[in-house]
Design a protein around this motif. Structure first.
Motif, PDB file in Angstrom:
ATOM      1  N   MET A  67      31.048 -37.616   1.082  1.00  0.00           N
ATOM      2  CA  MET A  67      29.797 -37.125   0.469  1.00  0.00           C
ATOM      3  C   MET A  67      29.228 -38.191  -0.457  1.00  0.00           C
ATOM      4  O   MET A  67      29.941 -38.778  -1.256  1.00  0.00           O
ATOM      5  CB  MET A  67      30.102 -35.833  -0.306  1.00  0.00           C
ATOM      6  N   ILE A  68      27.966 -38.500  -0.304  1.00  0.00           N
ATOM      7  CA  ILE A  68      27.388 -39.527  -1.166  1.00  0.00           C
ATOM      8  C   ILE A  68      27.135 -38.965  -2.562  1.00  0.00           C
ATOM      9  O   ILE A  68      27.062 -37.755  -2.770  1.00  0.00           O
ATOM     10  CB  ILE A  68      26.107 -40.129  -0.564  1.00  0.00           C
ATOM     11  N   LYS A  69      27.027 -39.861  -3.508  1.00  0.00           N
ATOM     12  CA  LYS A  69      26.970 -39.457  -4.912  1.00  0.00           C
ATOM     13  C   LYS A  69      25.532 -39.174  -5.340  1.00  0.00           C
ATOM     14  O   LYS A  69      24.906 -39.984  -6.011  1.00  0.00           O
ATOM     15  CB  LYS A  69      27.578 -40.560  -5.763  1.00  0.00           C
ATOM     16  N   VAL A  70      25.025 -38.033  -4.952  1.00  0.00           N
ATOM     17  CA  VAL A  70      23.620 -37.719  -5.242  1.00  0.00           C
ATOM     18  C   VAL A  70      23.359 -37.692  -6.747  1.00  0.00           C
ATOM     19  O   VAL A  70      22.353 -38.232  -7.216  1.00  0.00           O
ATOM     20  CB  VAL A  70      23.211 -36.376  -4.577  1.00  0.00           C
ATOM     21  N   THR A  71      24.259 -37.073  -7.486  1.00  0.00           N
ATOM     22  CA  THR A  71      24.068 -36.969  -8.938  1.00  0.00           C
ATOM     23  C   THR A  71      23.949 -38.351  -9.565  1.00  0.00           C
ATOM     24  O   THR A  71      23.047 -38.615 -10.363  1.00  0.00           O
ATOM     25  CB  THR A  71      25.274 -36.232  -9.570  1.00  0.00           C
ATOM     26  N   GLU A  72      24.882 -39.225  -9.170  1.00  0.00           N
ATOM     27  CA  GLU A  72      24.865 -40.589  -9.696  1.00  0.00           C
ATOM     28  C   GLU A  72      23.583 -41.330  -9.280  1.00  0.00           C
ATOM     29  O   GLU A  72      22.966 -42.035 -10.085  1.00  0.00           O
ATOM     30  CB  GLU A  72      26.097 -41.304  -9.142  1.00  0.00           C
ATOM     31  N   ASN A  73      23.182 -41.143  -8.027  1.00  0.00           N
ATOM     32  CA  ASN A  73      21.971 -41.823  -7.537  1.00  0.00           C
ATOM     33  C   ASN A  73      20.711 -41.353  -8.260  1.00  0.00           C
ATOM     34  O   ASN A  73      19.816 -42.150  -8.533  1.00  0.00           O
ATOM     35  CB  ASN A  73      21.795 -41.575  -6.032  1.00  0.00           C
ATOM     36  N   ILE A  74      20.642 -40.064  -8.542  1.00  0.00           N
ATOM     37  CA  ILE A  74      19.485 -39.535  -9.287  1.00  0.00           C
ATOM     38  C   ILE A  74      19.442 -40.213 -10.657  1.00  0.00           C
ATOM     39  O   ILE A  74      18.399 -40.704 -11.095  1.00  0.00           O
ATOM     40  CB  ILE A  74      19.599 -37.993  -9.483  1.00  0.00           C
ATOM     41  N   LYS A  91      22.464 -31.550   0.106  1.00  0.00           N
ATOM     42  CA  LYS A  91      22.120 -32.696  -0.747  1.00  0.00           C
ATOM     43  C   LYS A  91      20.969 -32.356  -1.688  1.00  0.00           C
ATOM     44  O   LYS A  91      20.948 -32.786  -2.838  1.00  0.00           O
ATOM     45  CB  LYS A  91      21.766 -33.908   0.108  1.00  0.00           C
ATOM     46  N   VAL A  92      20.012 -31.593  -1.187  1.00  0.00           N
ATOM     47  CA  VAL A  92      18.898 -31.171  -2.050  1.00  0.00           C
ATOM     48  C   VAL A  92      19.442 -30.320  -3.193  1.00  0.00           C
ATOM     49  O   VAL A  92      19.074 -30.509  -4.359  1.00  0.00           O
ATOM     50  CB  VAL A  92      17.831 -30.392  -1.246  1.00  0.00           C
ATOM     51  N   SER A  93      20.341 -29.396  -2.874  1.00  0.00           N
ATOM     52  CA  SER A  93      20.908 -28.539  -3.926  1.00  0.00           C
ATOM     53  C   SER A  93      21.690 -29.366  -4.939  1.00  0.00           C
ATOM     54  O   SER A  93      21.642 -29.089  -6.143  1.00  0.00           O
ATOM     55  CB  SER A  93      21.815 -27.469  -3.308  1.00  0.00           C
ATOM     56  N   ALA A  94      22.394 -30.386  -4.458  1.00  0.00           N
ATOM     57  CA  ALA A  94      23.130 -31.262  -5.383  1.00  0.00           C
ATOM     58  C   ALA A  94      22.157 -31.989  -6.316  1.00  0.00           C
ATOM     59  O   ALA A  94      22.399 -32.094  -7.521  1.00  0.00           O
ATOM     60  CB  ALA A  94      23.975 -32.267  -4.591  1.00  0.00           C
ATOM     61  N   ALA A  95      21.047 -32.465  -5.759  1.00  0.00           N
ATOM     62  CA  ALA A  95      20.040 -33.139  -6.588  1.00  0.00           C
ATOM     63  C   ALA A  95      19.440 -32.163  -7.601  1.00  0.00           C
ATOM     64  O   ALA A  95      19.201 -32.517  -8.760  1.00  0.00           O
ATOM     65  CB  ALA A  95      18.947 -33.730  -5.706  1.00  0.00           C
ATOM     66  N   ALA A  96      19.213 -30.928  -7.169  1.00  0.00           N
ATOM     67  CA  ALA A  96      18.649 -29.918  -8.066  1.00  0.00           C
ATOM     68  C   ALA A  96      19.601 -29.637  -9.230  1.00  0.00           C
ATOM     69  O   ALA A  96      19.177 -29.497 -10.377  1.00  0.00           O
ATOM     70  CB  ALA A  96      18.340 -28.640  -7.297  1.00  0.00           C
ATOM     71  N   ALA A 108      21.498 -31.729 -10.497  1.00  0.00           N
ATOM     72  CA  ALA A 108      21.410 -32.903 -11.378  1.00  0.00           C
ATOM     73  C   ALA A 108      20.078 -32.944 -12.138  1.00  0.00           C
ATOM     74  O   ALA A 108      19.804 -33.903 -12.847  1.00  0.00           O
ATOM     75  CB  ALA A 108      21.586 -34.181 -10.553  1.00  0.00           C
ATOM     76  N   GLY A 109      19.260 -31.917 -11.967  1.00  0.00           N
ATOM     77  CA  GLY A 109      18.023 -31.827 -12.737  1.00  0.00           C
ATOM     78  C   GLY A 109      16.770 -32.243 -11.989  1.00  0.00           C
ATOM     79  O   GLY A 109      15.672 -32.174 -12.543  1.00  0.00           O
ATOM     80  N   GLN A 110      16.909 -32.671 -10.740  1.00  0.00           N
ATOM     81  CA  GLN A 110      15.733 -33.090  -9.975  1.00  0.00           C
ATOM     82  C   GLN A 110      14.913 -31.863  -9.551  1.00  0.00           C
ATOM     83  O   GLN A 110      15.479 -30.882  -9.086  1.00  0.00           O
ATOM     84  CB  GLN A 110      16.190 -33.897  -8.752  1.00  0.00           C
ATOM     85  N   ARG A 111      13.587 -31.936  -9.715  1.00  0.00           N
ATOM     86  CA  ARG A 111      12.737 -30.786  -9.397  1.00  0.00           C
ATOM     87  C   ARG A 111      11.804 -31.020  -8.212  1.00  0.00           C
ATOM     88  O   ARG A 111      11.480 -30.085  -7.471  1.00  0.00           O
ATOM     89  CB  ARG A 111      11.879 -30.416 -10.624  1.00  0.00           C
ATOM     90  N   ASP A 112      11.331 -32.255  -8.030  1.00  0.00           N
ATOM     91  CA  ASP A 112      10.314 -32.526  -7.015  1.00  0.00           C
ATOM     92  C   ASP A 112      10.933 -33.117  -5.760  1.00  0.00           C
ATOM     93  O   ASP A 112      11.656 -34.114  -5.830  1.00  0.00           O
ATOM     94  CB  ASP A 112       9.274 -33.512  -7.566  1.00  0.00           C
ATOM     95  N   PHE A 113      10.637 -32.496  -4.610  1.00  0.00           N
ATOM     96  CA  PHE A 113      11.185 -32.939  -3.330  1.00  0.00           C
ATOM     97  C   PHE A 113      10.056 -33.107  -2.319  1.00  0.00           C
ATOM     98  O   PHE A 113       9.116 -32.306  -2.285  1.00  0.00           O
ATOM     99  CB  PHE A 113      12.217 -31.935  -2.810  1.00  0.00           C
ATOM    100  N   GLY A 114      10.181 -34.157  -1.496  1.00  0.00           N
ATOM    101  CA  GLY A 114       9.143 -34.464  -0.509  1.00  0.00           C
ATOM    102  C   GLY A 114       9.658 -34.313   0.908  1.00  0.00           C
ATOM    103  O   GLY A 114      10.752 -34.770   1.238  1.00  0.00           O
ATOM    104  N   THR A 136      16.088 -42.758   0.467  1.00  0.00           N
ATOM    105  CA  THR A 136      17.459 -43.187   0.751  1.00  0.00           C
ATOM    106  C   THR A 136      18.231 -43.613  -0.492  1.00  0.00           C
ATOM    107  O   THR A 136      19.441 -43.436  -0.541  1.00  0.00           O
ATOM    108  CB  THR A 136      17.469 -44.319   1.805  1.00  0.00           C
ATOM    109  N   ALA A 137      17.554 -44.135  -1.492  1.00  0.00           N
ATOM    110  CA  ALA A 137      18.265 -44.541  -2.713  1.00  0.00           C
ATOM    111  C   ALA A 137      18.852 -43.326  -3.428  1.00  0.00           C
ATOM    112  O   ALA A 137      19.815 -43.438  -4.190  1.00  0.00           O
ATOM    113  CB  ALA A 137      17.330 -45.305  -3.646  1.00  0.00           C
ATOM    114  N   VAL A 138      18.293 -42.157  -3.167  1.00  0.00           N
ATOM    115  CA  VAL A 138      18.797 -40.928  -3.795  1.00  0.00           C
ATOM    116  C   VAL A 138      19.825 -40.237  -2.892  1.00  0.00           C
ATOM    117  O   VAL A 138      20.889 -39.819  -3.348  1.00  0.00           O
ATOM    118  CB  VAL A 138      17.621 -39.960  -4.097  1.00  0.00           C
ATOM    119  N   PHE A 139      19.490 -40.128  -1.598  1.00  0.00           N
ATOM    120  CA  PHE A 139      20.296 -39.284  -0.703  1.00  0.00           C
ATOM    121  C   PHE A 139      21.178 -40.054   0.269  1.00  0.00           C
ATOM    122  O   PHE A 139      21.956 -39.454   0.996  1.00  0.00           O
ATOM    123  CB  PHE A 139      19.365 -38.380   0.124  1.00  0.00           C
TER     124      PHE A 139
END
Ligand code: PLP
Length: 231
Positions: free
Chosen positions: A1-8, A42-47, A49-55, A220-223
């Motif tokens: 699993m890639i480190k989404v939290t760290e990437n964010i 991955k989207v849920s992991a980013a969320a 980590a506090g990320q709100r906007d997704f494209g 890709t830098a995030v996910f």
């Protein structure tokens, strides 16, 4: 699993660094995490980590993901090619559309935006380097389109978006972004309150921030790598 939290964290750090370097006010550039062909997990992991906007680029994939993730705090942006036969679905499920480039689609989105939802935020995509193979309104038509879109009910015109042709140097990357900023200033001079410049991706976000981007679109830098190749 890639480190989404760290990437964010890293990506936000780079954005804040660019704000300081180019004397932009702190926190004025928003990260739009591009989740096309990335899993709902991955989207849920980013969320988390506090990320709100997704494209998202594809209507069907985006709508399924919005339902699977099922988090009312998230803000979903449509950033793909707008097909007429998808406009109803997009109007019903997304909060933003960044790729509005013609009047016909604007009228459809306006008519199809459900009355139960707030206004649909829209940016006009401009073909800023007049690339014949690329979507976007011609720069010389963008002001007229913006003035007309601003009059439509249930749409809220927020600003302009572009995807310039890739170039190698920071100096070259700045030029189309500067042109988009100047075009937005011109449109503001006609009385519209634009607050958004959606410009800059992984390879050119610094030049975009330097020229006034308020939203950078990074995937890709995030996910990590997308599940299937680009078509
Ligand atoms: C895919 C995409 C991005 C993000 O690209 P990455 O290379 O994954 O950072 C940004 N903007 C648009 C319009 C895209 O389609």
């Amino acid at each position: 699993m890639i480190k989404v939290t760290e990437n964010i964290g890293k990506t936000i750090g780079l954005i804040r660094q660019a704000e300081r370097t180019y004397e932009r006010a702190a926190g004025t550039v928003r990260l739009l995490a591009v989740s096309k062909r990335q899993s709902p997990e991955k989207v849920s992991a980013a969320a988390r980590a506090g990320q709100r906007d997704f494209g998202e680029n594809f209507a069907q994939e985006g709508i399924e993901k919005i339902a699977t993730v099922n988090d009312p705090h998230l803000i979903w942006h449509f950033i793909g090619h707008l097909q007429s036969n998808k406009s109803r679905d997009i109007a019903a499920h997304f909060s933003w559309v960044h790729t509005l480039d013609r009047w016909k689609i604007a009228t459809r989105l306006s008519a199809q935006r459900p009355a139960t939802l707030g206004d649909l935020n829209v940016c006009i995509q401009v073909n800023i380097d007049s690339d014949p193979g690329k979507a976007g309104a011609a720069a010389e038509n963008a002001t007229e389109l913006a003035l007309r879109v601003a009059e439509l009910p249930r749409l809220r015109l927020r600003g302009l978006m572009c995807i310039p042709r890739p170039t190698d140097t920071h100096a070259e990357q700045r030029l189309p972004f500067a042109r988009l900023r100047e075009l937005a200033e011109h449109i503001r001079g006609r009385g519209l309150e634009l607050d958004t410049l959606s410009m800059g991706m992984s390879s050119d976000y610094a030049a975009a921030i330097r020229e006034g981007a308020t939203m950078v679109r990074i995937g890709t830098a995030v996910f990590g790598q997308r599940t299937r190749p680009e078509d």
